[in-house]
Write a protein that holds these residues in place. Structure first.
Motif, PDB file in Angstrom:
ATOM      1  N   ALA A 614       0.813  -1.091   0.087  1.00 23.20           N
ATOM      2  CA  ALA A 614      -0.156   0.063   0.132  1.00 23.20           C
ATOM      3  C   ALA A 614       0.839   1.234  -0.136  1.00 23.20           C
ATOM      4  O   ALA A 614       1.794   1.241   1.002  1.00 23.20           O
ATOM      5  N   LYS A 615       0.485   2.125  -0.865  1.00 23.08           N
ATOM      6  CA  LYS A 615       1.709   3.155  -1.101  1.00 23.08           C
ATOM      7  C   LYS A 615       0.795   4.559  -0.543  1.00 23.08           C
ATOM      8  O   LYS A 615      -0.237   4.849  -0.800  1.00 23.08           O
ATOM      9  N   THR A 616       1.556   5.515  -0.122  1.00 22.29           N
ATOM     10  CA  THR A 616       1.186   6.937   0.309  1.00 22.29           C
ATOM     11  C   THR A 616       0.760   7.471  -1.292  1.00 22.29           C
ATOM     12  O   THR A 616       0.885   7.405  -2.173  1.00 22.29           O
ATOM     13  N   GLU A 617       0.058   8.964  -0.938  1.00 23.05           N
ATOM     14  CA  GLU A 617      -0.570   9.459  -2.290  1.00 23.05           C
ATOM     15  C   GLU A 617       0.504   9.948  -3.224  1.00 23.05           C
ATOM     16  O   GLU A 617       0.476   9.918  -4.538  1.00 23.05           O
ATOM     17  N   PRO A 678      -4.698   9.919   2.374  1.00 18.53           N
ATOM     18  CA  PRO A 678      -5.148   8.762   1.121  1.00 18.53           C
ATOM     19  C   PRO A 678      -3.930   7.510   1.095  1.00 18.53           C
ATOM     20  O   PRO A 678      -2.785   8.043   1.369  1.00 18.53           O
ATOM     21  N   MET A 679      -4.704   6.476   0.979  1.00 16.51           N
ATOM     22  CA  MET A 679      -3.438   5.168   0.564  1.00 16.51           C
ATOM     23  C   MET A 679      -4.133   4.675  -0.535  1.00 16.51           C
ATOM     24  O   MET A 679      -5.344   4.319  -0.820  1.00 16.51           O
ATOM     25  N   ARG A 680      -2.905   4.428  -1.607  1.00 13.67           N
ATOM     26  CA  ARG A 680      -3.426   3.645  -2.687  1.00 13.67           C
ATOM     27  C   ARG A 680      -3.003   2.176  -2.544  1.00 13.67           C
ATOM     28  O   ARG A 680      -1.942   1.652  -2.325  1.00 13.67           O
ATOM     29  N   THR A 685      -7.287   0.592  -6.049  1.00 10.22           N
ATOM     30  CA  THR A 685      -8.340   1.637  -5.390  1.00 10.22           C
ATOM     31  C   THR A 685      -7.773   2.297  -4.234  1.00 10.22           C
ATOM     32  O   THR A 685      -6.243   1.851  -3.894  1.00 10.22           O
ATOM     33  N   SER A 686      -8.058   3.454  -4.035  1.00 11.85           N
ATOM     34  CA  SER A 686      -7.726   4.378  -3.099  1.00 11.85           C
ATOM     35  C   SER A 686      -8.700   4.420  -1.829  1.00 11.85           C
ATOM     36  O   SER A 686      -9.917   4.294  -1.914  1.00 11.85           O
ATOM     37  N   THR A 688      -9.170   6.533   2.263  1.00  9.29           N
ATOM     38  CA  THR A 688      -8.781   7.645   2.965  1.00  9.29           C
ATOM     39  C   THR A 688      -8.600   7.335   4.507  1.00  9.29           C
ATOM     40  O   THR A 688      -9.852   6.575   4.866  1.00  9.29           O
TER      41      THR A 688
END
Length: 909
Positions: A614-617, A678-680, A685-686, A688
Motif C-alpha cells: 500500500a502506497k502513500t499518495e 489517502p493510501m493507494r 483503489t484508494s 482515506t
C-alpha cells in the motif's frame, strides 16, 4: 599411615561397616557428579563451536590464500610455469606447513588452483538471456575435481598433448549440474571466451559434474565455482530487468596457463579448510590469536615467505570465533550459578556427614582425650580412617565420570573429584579437633534456645553479611559482564549465607516466646515438641545453609529456565502473530477458512486481508495495510497481548466519504498525525484513513510501521483474506498442512520457537542447569535427612521411655512431626523468601537474551529474569513433606521395635 593407626582403622571399619559403606557411596556419587560437570560443559562447548563453524559456512570459515600474477619482472614463460600444477602443489605444501602450526587443516577438504577474477562475456546465442544480456563466465582450474564430484554425464577434462600456454586456442572443461541446468549446457557444448590480442579461446564441455558434498569446503569456499548466479547490471535504473547469468567453467589443472590469454586476470589460490573435529572451545583464545596472526601478524609474514611475497590471507573465522565466544561468555555465568549452588550444598552435606560421625562418637573421642590422646594424633587417626574409605570411592566416582563422558578435559574432572575427596576426608577430623581441642568429659548444654552467640561469632557473621551485600550490590550496578560476571555464580550462595545467618539468629526467639504459652495448653505433646526443638544443637547453620542455598538455587534456576521459555514463546508469538499463520501471496481460496476451522485443536480463526505494498499518495512510501474484522481481531490482540484495543474504536463509522479509522504504529502516527491521509492499495483503489489508535504491536504485521483498518471499508478485492491467524491448543499439524495444501504456506509458532535454539551450547546449558539444580535439591534433601538422623537415636530412646508412661503411637507420631517443624518451616519459608529476593535483586543485572535466543537483537528486546512461582513453591513444600515424612517413618519404625513393645505399660489409641 603409621603402624599404630593400622589396627585402629581396621577395628573402626569392622565396628561400623554400614557407616563406612554410606560414606563411600556418598563420596563416590559426589565425586562422579563433580567430575562429570566440567566434562559435560566441554562436550557441549565443543558441539556448540562445531555448530557455529557449520552455520558460518565454508566461505567464511576457510582460510583463503591468494596471489596475483606479477605484472613486471616476469617473462611470459615464468608466468605460465607459475600456474602449472607442479609449482602450485609445491607452494600448497609450504602453505600447509605455515598454517598447520597455528590451525589444524583438513587436507581432504582443502585444495588449490587458478581462477579468473573477472567474469567474461560469452556471446553464444543459445545461452539463456533473461534480459537480453549475454551470460558471463569465470574460468577455474581447481585441483581434485574427480575426488570431490561424480560424473553425471561425459568425462573429466584433459589438457592437450602439448603443454598448454597462453596462446593455446582450445581447452576442455566441465560444469556442475546446477550450472548445466541453469545455463542449458550439456556435454558437447562449445563456448568461445574472448581473448586478449588473440583469437577467442574455444572451450569444449566434456562432462557434467555432480558435487559429492556441495556444502563442504571444497565447493562452498568459493560458491561461484558450483552455483551460477543471476546478477543485476551495476547502477542499472531498472534492476528487475537488467539481469544476466554468471557461471563457471572448470578446466583441467594442466590447462591453467590458457587463462593468461584472456582478460580474466587469473589469480592463484590455496583454500585451506580447518579441521573442525580438532578445534576445541577450550583453545578458543589461542585459535583466535592464531587467525589474527595469519591475517595481519607474524603468520602472514611466514605465509608470504613460503608462498609468494604478494600473498593475501582472508577468512572470517575470527568473526565466527568471536560470535561463539560472545554466546559462551553470556551463558557461562548463568551455568556457574547452578554449579556453585550445587557444589555448596554438596560440600555442606559432606561436612555434615563428618559432623554426624563426630557427634555419634563424641563420648568415645572425649574418653580418648581424657586418657591422654593428643589432638594431632587423634585427628590423624580419624583422617586415616576416613581416607581409607573416601579415596577409593573418589577414584571410583572419577573413573565412572571419565567413562560416561569421554572427550572432555581430564584435569578439571580430576581436580573436582580430588576436591570432593579432600572435603570428605577432612570433615570428621576437623569437627573432632574443634570439639575436643580441650580435654573434658562432660560438655555444657548447647541448646539453640539458650546459647548466646559469642562476640567473635557476631563479628564474623556481620563481616560475611557485609561482603555478601556488597557483592550483590556490585552485580546489580554492573550487570553480568566483566568482573561482575563472576559474582552471578556466587549470588544465590551469598544471599543464602545472609539468610542462614539471619535465620539462625532469629530461630531461638519464637521458641522462647512459644514455650511458656504452650505449657498452659491441655496435653503434653505440643509443649514437649517445643521443648525438644529448643534442645536442638545450636550448630544449625550448616543444615540451614544447605537448605537455603538449594532452595535459592532452585528458585533462581527455575526462574532462569522460565524466563528463557517465556522469551522464546514471546519471540515466536511476535513473529507469527498467533499459534499458527497461513499466508499466501494472493487471496486465499474461499473454502480454506472453513476447512481450517474444522481442524482438530483450532479454537479461533482470524481472517486478514494483508497488502504489503500500500502506497502513500505521492508513491514514495510503502506501508503494510491489514484489513480485519474489528471484533475477532480485537479478541486476538487481547489474547496474545499484542496491542489490545476496543473493537468499537476500529469499526467503520459514517458513510463512504468518512475516513476509515486505523490502528497505526507510533512511527506512522508521527508521520501522518491525526489528519486524514489517502493510501493507494495494490488493486488500484484508494482509501482515506485517519489514525484513531496507536499501538506498538499488532498480530497481523511485524515491524515498526503498519496500518490496520476495518475491511468493511475496503474494496471487495482488497478485503479478501490473504492471511489466517489461528489460535488453539494442540494443533493438528498434519491436518492443517493437508487442509492448506499448496494454496498457501503454514507457519507454526512451535516450529518458530524451536529455531531460536540454534546452538548445542544453548540446549546443553539448559540440560546442565537443570541437572545441577536437581542435584542441589537432592543434596538438600540429604542434608535435611542428616540433620534429622543426628537426633534419631535420642528420639527413639525418648519414644521408648514415653511409651512406658502411656504415650500412644499417634501421640508419638505427632510429637516427632511437631518437633521437626520448627526447623523445616523456617527453612522452607526462608528458602522461598530468599529465592524471591535473589531473583528480584539480581534481575536488573542479568540478561537472558543470549541463552534464550542466541542473538542480542531479538523481537522481544531484552529477555529479563522473572520470578517463577512454581520454582519457589515446589521446593519449599518438598522440604516440609520430607521433614514430616521422615518424622512419621521414624515414629512408625520405633513403634515396631521389640524393645518398645516390652517396655510399654499399655497401648490405647
Amino acid at each position: 599411615m603409621n603402624s599404630g593407626a593400622v589396627p585402629w582403622v581396621r577395628t573402626r571399619l569392622r565396628a561400623a561397616p554400614g557407616a563406612a559403606g554410606a560414606l563411600a557411596l556418598l563420596v563416590a556419587l559426589t565425586a562422579c557428579l563433580a567430575a562429570a560437570f566440567p566434562r559435560a560443559l566441554d562436550r557441549y562447548a565443543d558441539a556448540g563451536l562445531g555448530a557455529a563453524l557449520e552455520q558460518g559456512r565454508p566461505d567464511r570459515t576457510s582460510v583463503l590464500l591468494t596471489a596475483p600474477q606479477p605484472e613486471f619482472g616476469w617473462s611470459m614463460e615464468q608466468r605460465q610455469d607459475a600456474l602449472r600444477p607442479g609449482p602450485l602443489g609445491e607452494r600448497y605444501a609450504k602453505a600447509l606447513a605455515a598454517v598447520d602450526g597455528r590451525l589444524v587443516v583438513d587436507r581432504a577438504r582443502s585444495t588449490y588452483g587458478v581462477r579468473t577474477t573477472r567474469s567474461l562475456e560469452v556471446p553464444e546465442p543459445w545461452l539463456p538471456r533473461p534480459s537480453g544480456l549475454p551470460p558471463q563466465f569465470f574460468l577455474a582450474a581447481q585441483h581434485g575435481l574427480g575426488d570431490h564430484a561424480g560424473l553425471s554425464s561425459g568425462r573429466l577434462p584433459r589438457a592437450p598433448g602439448a603443454p598448454v600456454t597462453a596462446a593455446t586456442d582450445r581447452v576442455e572443461a566441465v560444469v556442475t549440474t546446477e550450472t548445466a541446468r541453469s545455463l542449458r549446457i550439456k556435454v558437447g557444448s562449445v563456448l568461445h571466451i574472448p581473448g586478449v590480442v588473440r583469437a577467442p579461446l574455444t572451450v569444449h564441455v566434456t562432462g557434467v559434474l555432480a558435487p559429492r558434498d556441495r556444502d563442504g569446503a571444497y565447493w562452498a569456499t568459493q560458491p561461484a565455482l558450483r552455483t551460477p548466479a543471476l546478477k543485476t547490471v551495476p547502477g542499472s535504473p531498472d534492476p528487475n530487468n537488467d539481469k544476466y547469468w554468471v557461471g563457471t567453467l572448470l578446466l583441467a589443472p594442466d590447462a591453467a596457463p590458457a587463462l593468461l590469454g584472456t582478460a580474466g586476470n587469473p589469480l592463484r589460490y590455496w583454500q585451506l579448510a580447518p579441521d573442525t573435529a580438532a578445534l576445541h572451545a577450550r583453545d578458543l583464545g589461542r585459535l583466535s590469536s592464531a587467525v589474527a596472526a595469519l591475517e595481519t601478524g607474524p603468520g602472514l609474514r611466514e605465509v608470504r615467505s613460503a608462498v609468494d611475497p604478494a600473498t593475501d590471507v582472508s577468512t572470517d573465522l575470527d568473526e565466527v570465533f568471536a560470535s561463539f565466544e560472545g554466546l559462551r561468555s553470556s551463558i557461562g555465568p548463568l551455568i556457574a550459578v547452578a554449579f556453585v549452588g550445587a557444589a555448596t550444598v554438596a560440600g555442606v552435606v559432606l561436612l555434615m556427614a563428618g559432623g554426624l560421625a563426630a557427634d555419634r562418637r563424641r563420648a568415645e573421642l572425649a574418653l580418648l582425650r581424657a586418657r591422654g590422646a593428643s589432638l594431632p594424633g587423634l585427628a590423624g587417626r580419624l583422617l586415616a580412617e576416613t581416607a581409607v574409605v573416601a579415596l577409593p570411592a573418589g577414584a571410583l566416582g572419577l573413573a565412572a565420570a571419565l567413562l560416561a563422558l569421554p572427550g572432555g578435559r581430564p584435569a578439571p574432572a580430576v581436580g573436582a573429584a580430588v576436591a570432593v575427596t579432600v572435603v570428605a576426608c577432612a570433615g570428621l577430623p576437623l569437627r573432632a579437633a574443634v570439639e575436643h581441642r580441650t580435654v573434658r568429659v562432660h560438655g555444657g548444654r548447647q541448646d539453640v534456645a539458650s546459647v548466646r552467640p559469642s562476640r567473635r561469632r557476631t563479628v564474623a557473621e556481620l563481616t560475611a553479611v557485609a561482603l555478601a551485600l556488597g557483592a550483590v550490590e556490585t552485580l546489580r550496578r554492573r550487570g553480568a559482564t566483566g568482573s561482575a560476571g563472576d559474582l552471578v555464580s556466587l549470588a544465590p550462595v551469598l544471599v543464602g549465607v545472609i539468610a542462614a545467618l539471619v535465620l539462625v539468629r532469629l530461630y531461638p526467639l519464637p521458641l522462647r516466646r512459644l514455650t511458656r504459652p504452650a505449657g498452659r495448653l491441655r496435653g503434653a505433646v505440643g509443649h514437649l515438641a517445643l521443648a525438644r526443638a529448643g534442645r536442638t544443637s545450636a550448630s544449625a547453620v550448616l543444615p540451614l545453609l544447605a537448605l537455603l542455598t538449594a532452595l535459592t538455587t532452585a528458585a533462581f534456576g527455575g526462574s532462569v529456565l522460565a524466563g528463557v521459555a517465556d522469551a522464546r514463546d514471546r519471540a515466536a508469538l511476535l513473529t507469527i502473530g498467533a499459534d499458527a499463520r497461513i499466508e499466501a501471496t494472493g487471496p486465499l481460496p474461499s473454502g480454506l477458512p472453513g476447512r481450517v476451522r474444522g481442524t482438530s485443536g483450532v479454537r479461533e480463526v482470524t481472517e486478514v486481508g494483508l497488502a504489503y505494498q500500500a502506497k502513500t499518495e505521492d508513491g514514495r512510501e510503502t506501508l503494510p495495510l491489514a484489513g480485519v474484522d474489528p471484533a475477532t481481531y480485537a479478541a486476538l490482540a487481547a489474547r496474545t497481548g499484542m496491542g489490545a484495543f476496543p473493537a468499537d474504536d476500529l469499526k467503520r463509522r459514517g458513510g463512504p466519504a468518512e475516513p476509515l479509522r486505523a490502528l497505526v504504529s507510533p512511527a506512522v502516527a508521527e508521520r501522518f498525525g491525526t489528519e486524514p491521509f489517502p493510501m493507494r492499495l495494490e488493486d488500484g483503489t484508494s482509501v482515506t484513513l485517519r489514525a484513531a489508535l496507536v499501538r506498538d504491536l499488532t498480530p497481523a504485521v511485524t515491524g515498526d510501521a503498519f496500518l490496520v483498518v476495518d475491511r468493511a471499508g475496503l474494496s471487495a478485492e482488497a478485503a479478501r483474506p490473504t492471511v489466517l491467524l489461528l489460535t488453539g491448543d494442540h494443533l493438528d499439524t498434519g491436518a492443517l498442512r493437508r487442509a492448506t495444501g499448496d494454496a498457501a504456506s503454514l507457519h507454526l509458532r512451535s516450529e518458530d520457537r524451536a529455531r531460536y535454539v540454534d546452538s548445542p551450547l544453548q540446549s546443553g546449558a539448559e540440560r546442565v542447569y537443570t541437572a545441577a539444580v536437581a542435584a542441589g535439591a537432592g543434596y538438600a534433601v540429604l542434608a535435611l535427612l542428616l540433620s534429622l538422623l543426628r537426633a534419631a537415636p535420642e528420639r527413639a530412646a525418648l519414644l521408648a521411655r514415653l511409651r512406658t508412661m502411656g504415650l500412644t503411637r499417634s501421640q508419638g507420631r505427632r510429637l516427632l512431626v511437631l518437633e521437626s517443624l520448627p526447623l523445616a518451616v523456617p527453612a522452607a519459608a526462608g528458602g522461598a523468601l530468599t529465592g524471591w529476593a535473589t531473583v528480584r535483586l539480581l534481575s536488573p543485572g542479568i540478561d537472558l537474551t543470549t541463552i534464550a535466543l542466541a542473538t542480542t537483537s531479538s523481537p522481544v528486546g531484552r529477555a529479563q529474569l522473572r520470578t517463577d512461582p512454581w520454582s519457589l513453591a515446589v521446593p519449599a513444600v518438598a522440604v516440609l513433606v520430607v521433614a514430616v515424612g521422615v518424622a512419621g517413618v521414624q515414629a512408625w519404625w520405633s513403634g515396631r521395635r521389640a524393645s518398645v513393645t516390652e517396655l510399654r505399660a499399655g497401648d490405647t489409641r
